[in-house]
Design an enzyme around this catalytic site. Structure first.
Site, mmCIF file in Angstrom:
data_model
loop_
_atom_site.group_PDB
_atom_site.id
_atom_site.type_symbol
_atom_site.label_atom_id
_atom_site.label_comp_id
_atom_site.label_asym_id
_atom_site.label_seq_id
_atom_site.Cartn_x
_atom_site.Cartn_y
_atom_site.Cartn_z
ATOM 1 N N HIS A 472 31.452 36.599 44.526
ATOM 2 C CA HIS A 472 31.552 38.039 44.813
ATOM 3 C C HIS A 472 32.598 38.314 45.898
ATOM 4 O O HIS A 472 33.486 39.156 45.718
ATOM 5 C CB HIS A 472 30.178 38.564 45.261
ATOM 6 C CG HIS A 472 30.182 40.000 45.667
ATOM 7 N ND1 HIS A 472 29.801 41.025 44.824
ATOM 8 C CD2 HIS A 472 30.544 40.616 46.845
ATOM 9 C CE1 HIS A 472 29.928 42.181 45.449
ATOM 10 N NE2 HIS A 472 30.373 41.970 46.678
ATOM 11 N N GLU A 473 32.471 37.625 47.018
ATOM 12 C CA GLU A 473 33.400 37.884 48.117
ATOM 13 C C GLU A 473 34.833 37.511 47.740
ATOM 14 O O GLU A 473 35.784 38.148 48.198
ATOM 15 C CB GLU A 473 32.956 37.155 49.385
ATOM 16 C CG GLU A 473 31.641 37.666 49.962
ATOM 17 C CD GLU A 473 31.651 39.161 50.238
ATOM 18 O OE1 GLU A 473 32.713 39.703 50.583
ATOM 19 O OE2 GLU A 473 30.586 39.793 50.105
ATOM 20 N N HIS A 476 36.576 40.365 46.208
ATOM 21 C CA HIS A 476 37.227 41.234 47.199
ATOM 22 C C HIS A 476 38.558 40.622 47.644
ATOM 23 O O HIS A 476 39.556 41.327 47.811
ATOM 24 C CB HIS A 476 36.333 41.403 48.423
ATOM 25 C CG HIS A 476 35.139 42.282 48.219
ATOM 26 N ND1 HIS A 476 35.237 43.579 47.757
ATOM 27 C CD2 HIS A 476 33.810 42.059 48.434
ATOM 28 C CE1 HIS A 476 34.025 44.115 47.698
ATOM 29 N NE2 HIS A 476 33.143 43.212 48.102
ATOM 30 N N HIS A 479 41.243 41.243 45.267
ATOM 31 C CA HIS A 479 41.716 42.629 45.355
ATOM 32 C C HIS A 479 42.823 42.736 46.403
ATOM 33 O O HIS A 479 43.786 43.500 46.234
ATOM 34 C CB HIS A 479 40.540 43.534 45.714
ATOM 35 C CG HIS A 479 40.642 44.921 45.162
ATOM 36 N ND1 HIS A 479 39.616 45.837 45.235
ATOM 37 C CD2 HIS A 479 41.650 45.581 44.533
ATOM 38 C CE1 HIS A 479 39.981 46.972 44.675
ATOM 39 N NE2 HIS A 479 41.214 46.844 44.246
#
Length: 685
Positions: A472-473, A476, A479
């Site tokens: 999940h991290e 980010h 991104h």
């Protein structure tokens, strides 16, 4: 500028502008902040007093180029304030936070600047702007309006005072929570109480106790959410109760670290600020600039899901109660500290899955290199090379240079994976350098997790939840790393709050993608892959406990909305915080005694010291997009460069340079649909 040899005085000469951590100490921060504020104020004044007709170059571009020193010191300082805080950093933060708020207000409430921006906006159709610059103008104008640029002077003065006090209160909330979380770590003197925990977990607890001067004892540190992972394994109900009680007591004990008065004041001031800005409450103000558009829209989704989630949680509770009643060691009602333990027993019986027994297959190095990085390589063509020659802010931090598919340098990724007393709870991504073609900068990003560090020489074995968090991290991080925008304002994750979780949630899907799982899920001693029958049962078990997970999340999201729907003048006293919370949960139908909200108010850092005020709904809102996108990947062949390049070009690379929902439509080919989310949560067949 600062005086003396301050490492923030000039841009870093390290690769990709990595901050020179080896030359930074706490005493550099305050003079760099003061110099950065002064330099930025002078730059702003030059823009505001430019005698020429406002142009994109002398106004918007000049604003984008300004504040470089302040940006350098802020990026480092606020990461350290969360990941490696010291008493001195906390002192500086308490000092500088209101000054930074005042500086931001001085910019946004400068009528000269707003006049220039508004003049440009009035002539926007004549300027021949490219789409990104046109969007930049639109966002600057809205940003100034939302900051109060059009208010009369008395209201602006009150707004300045509100913002300064709010910045101080948020800092106090964060520091109180860190201190009380450390104070409430549970010390265990009798090793027999730890029955059920793995050997490496017990060894890590012993090492943590020794580090605090308690040789021969064991220390159970607390993670940020209410639910503590060790409760799933601990057989001793008394110790489970102690840990749970410590968890829900954080910053609510009436001591110097109690956050009740702080959060009550925060909500009061936020409501008053919303009224000044023309909104009925803080939730309405915040969500008006998100993809949800209105607080009613966000609440509608939460309330649509809450009754079904609560019913599912109640059914799960009935099942767990039967299991608990059959346990001679249990008596009485099913308590919150019992839920995870008996849910694990049901998981073992129904799916033949022992989550603790899976941990040897999830060793951090393999998860990172052969899982997280491998998936990014297959999707986007990225390669990662560890750099041992570059400085870091803590010895546990690792640095990787990221190269694009063509071999060109893309940026740096830092991984800070272990918990420590100086790090706040949770997991997050930060930028040290944001990508921007205008400034010629490439990204430097960091992921922070809170994995318990094993004793020296032992492998770091993860729970499957921690594996998901790592993926999940890194979503980010992608991104930020894959950003390809001109203006720094739009770099990477600078998107609406209820959109920012979307790419990271999509990245979670690769943790269980067969090709990826087979590449990293290998026994840390033997190298044997996770047996296929265990893989099948792990996949099958993913919906187990969905009622609990969704209800505890919705409890927190609805609590966030309740706090921020308070009208101006509607004050909650510190002594009434617990009552307000209980009444809000009861009103929304999620007041299950055995299923407390994921965060109670006094340790709800997301909304009182982070950027999620009135925005914790964002996770489920973004999950609508995520679930729909996962279906797109599955329909189009899954883990392929073609799919990765499409997701990259239409979404990740564009950051905030385009309306977020337009970007989603260009990726998906249509508006998002709710049904994939409902299927994921077992709300429809």
């Amino acid at each position: 500028m600062t005086t003396g040899d301050n490492p923030f005085d000039a841009p870093s000469d390290l690769p990709y502008g990595l901050p020179p951590f080896d030359r930074v100490d706490d005493e550099h921060f305050l003079p760099a902040f003061e110099a950065g504020i002064a330099e930025h104020a002078a730059e702003i004044d030059r823009i505001a007093t430019d005698p020429g007709t406002p142009t994109v170059e002398n106004t918007l571009v000049a604003l984008e180029r300004s504040g470089r020193l302040l940006g350098r010191v802020s990026a480092v300082f606020f990461n350290l304030a969360g990941s490696d805080s010291t008493p001195r950093i906390q002192e500086i933060q308490a000092d500088i936070a209101p000054r930074l708020a005042a500086h931001a207000d001085a910019i946004h409430l400068d009528p000269r600047l707003y006049t220039r921006i508004d003049d440009l906006y009035s002539r926007r159709d004549e300027l021949g702007l490219d789409p990104e610059t046109a969007w930049l103008l639109e966002r600057y104008r809205l940003e100034f309006q939302r900051a109060g640029a059009g208010l009369p002077e008395p209201d602006q003065e009150r707004l300045r005072a509100l913002n300064e006090e709010l910045s101080s209160l948020s800092t106090r909330f964060q520091n109180n929570l860190l201190s009380d979380t450390n104070d409430l770590a549970v010390l265990v003197s009798d090793a027999t109480e730890l029955a059920g925990l793995s050997e490496d977990t017990i060894a890590a607890a012993a090492e943590a106790a020794t580090a605090r001067g308690n040789d021969g004892a064991y220390l159970i540190k607390l993670g940020l959410p209410t639910a503590q992972p060790v409760l799933a394994s601990l057989r001793d109900s008394g110790l489970r109760e102690r840990i749970h009680t410590a968890s829900v007591s954080r910053a609510a004990r009436g001591n110097e670290h109690d956050n009740s008065a702080t959060l009550a004041r925060i909500t009061e001031l936020r409501a008053e600020r919303a009224r000044l800005l023309g909104f009925p409450d803080h939730a309405a103000y915040m969500i008006s600039d998100q993809t949800a558009g209105t607080a009613d829209s966000a609440l509608a989704l939460l309330r649509q899901l809450a009754p079904v989630a609560a019913r599912n949680a109640q059914a799960e509770q009935d099942e767990l109660r039967q299991v608990a009643d059959a346990d001679p060691a249990h008596s009485g009602e099913l308590a919150p500290w019992d839920w995870a333990y008996y849910a694990e027993q049901v998981r073992k019986e129904r799916f033949d899955i022992d989550t603790a027994a899976l941990r040897p297959y999830f060793e951090l190095e393999r998860v990172l290199i052969d899982g997280v990085f491998y998936a990014a390589g297959r999707l986007y063509g990225l390669t990662f090379t560890e750099r041992h020659d570059l400085p870091v802010y803590h010895p546990e931090v690792r640095v990787f240079e990221v190269h694009d598919a063509d071999g060109s340098g893309l940026g740096l990724f830092l991984g800070d994976y272990y918990t420590r007393d100086t790090k706040r709870g949770g997991a997050w991504m930060n930028n040290f350098v944001e990508q921007s073609r205008l400034l010629g900068e490439r990204p430097v990003v960091v992921n922070n997790l809170n994995i318990v560090r094993p004793p020296e020489g032992e492998p770091t074995l993860l729970t499957f939840d921690e594996v998901i968090t790592a993926f999940h991290e890194f979503g980010h991080a992608l991104h930020g790393l894959l950003s390809d925008v001109h203006y720094p304002k739009f770099s990477g994750a600078n998107v609406p709050r209820d959109f920012v979780e979307f790419p990271s949630q999509v990245n979670e899907m690769w943790a269980l993608w067969p090709e990826v799982l087979a590449n990293y899920a290998r026994h840390h001693r033997t190298g044997e892959p996770l047996p296929q029958e265990l893989v099948d049962r792990l996949v099958e078990s993913q919906h187990h406990g969905e009622g609990f997970r969704t209800t505890e999340y919705l409890g927190a999201a609805l609590l966030d909305q309740a706090w921020h729907a308070l009208a101006p003048g509607e004050r909650i006293e510190a002594g009434d915080v617990a009552r307000f919370e209980a009444e809000a949960l009861e009103k929304e139908g999620v007041a299950l005694p055995a299923v407390p909200p994921r965060y109670r108010s006094t340790y709800f850092a997301h909304i009182f010291s982070g950027g999620y005020s009135a925005g914790y709904y964002s996770y489920i809102w973004s999950e609508v997009l995520d679930a729909d996108s996962v279906e797109w990947f599955r329909e189009n062949g899954g883990l392929t460069r073609t799919n990765g390049d499409h997701f990259r070009s239409k979404l990740l690379a564009r950051g905030g340079s385009i309306d977020s929902m337009r970007a989603f439509r260009e990726f998906r080919g249509r508006d998002p649909e709710l049904e994939p989310l409902l299927r994921r949560h077992n709300f429809i067949g």
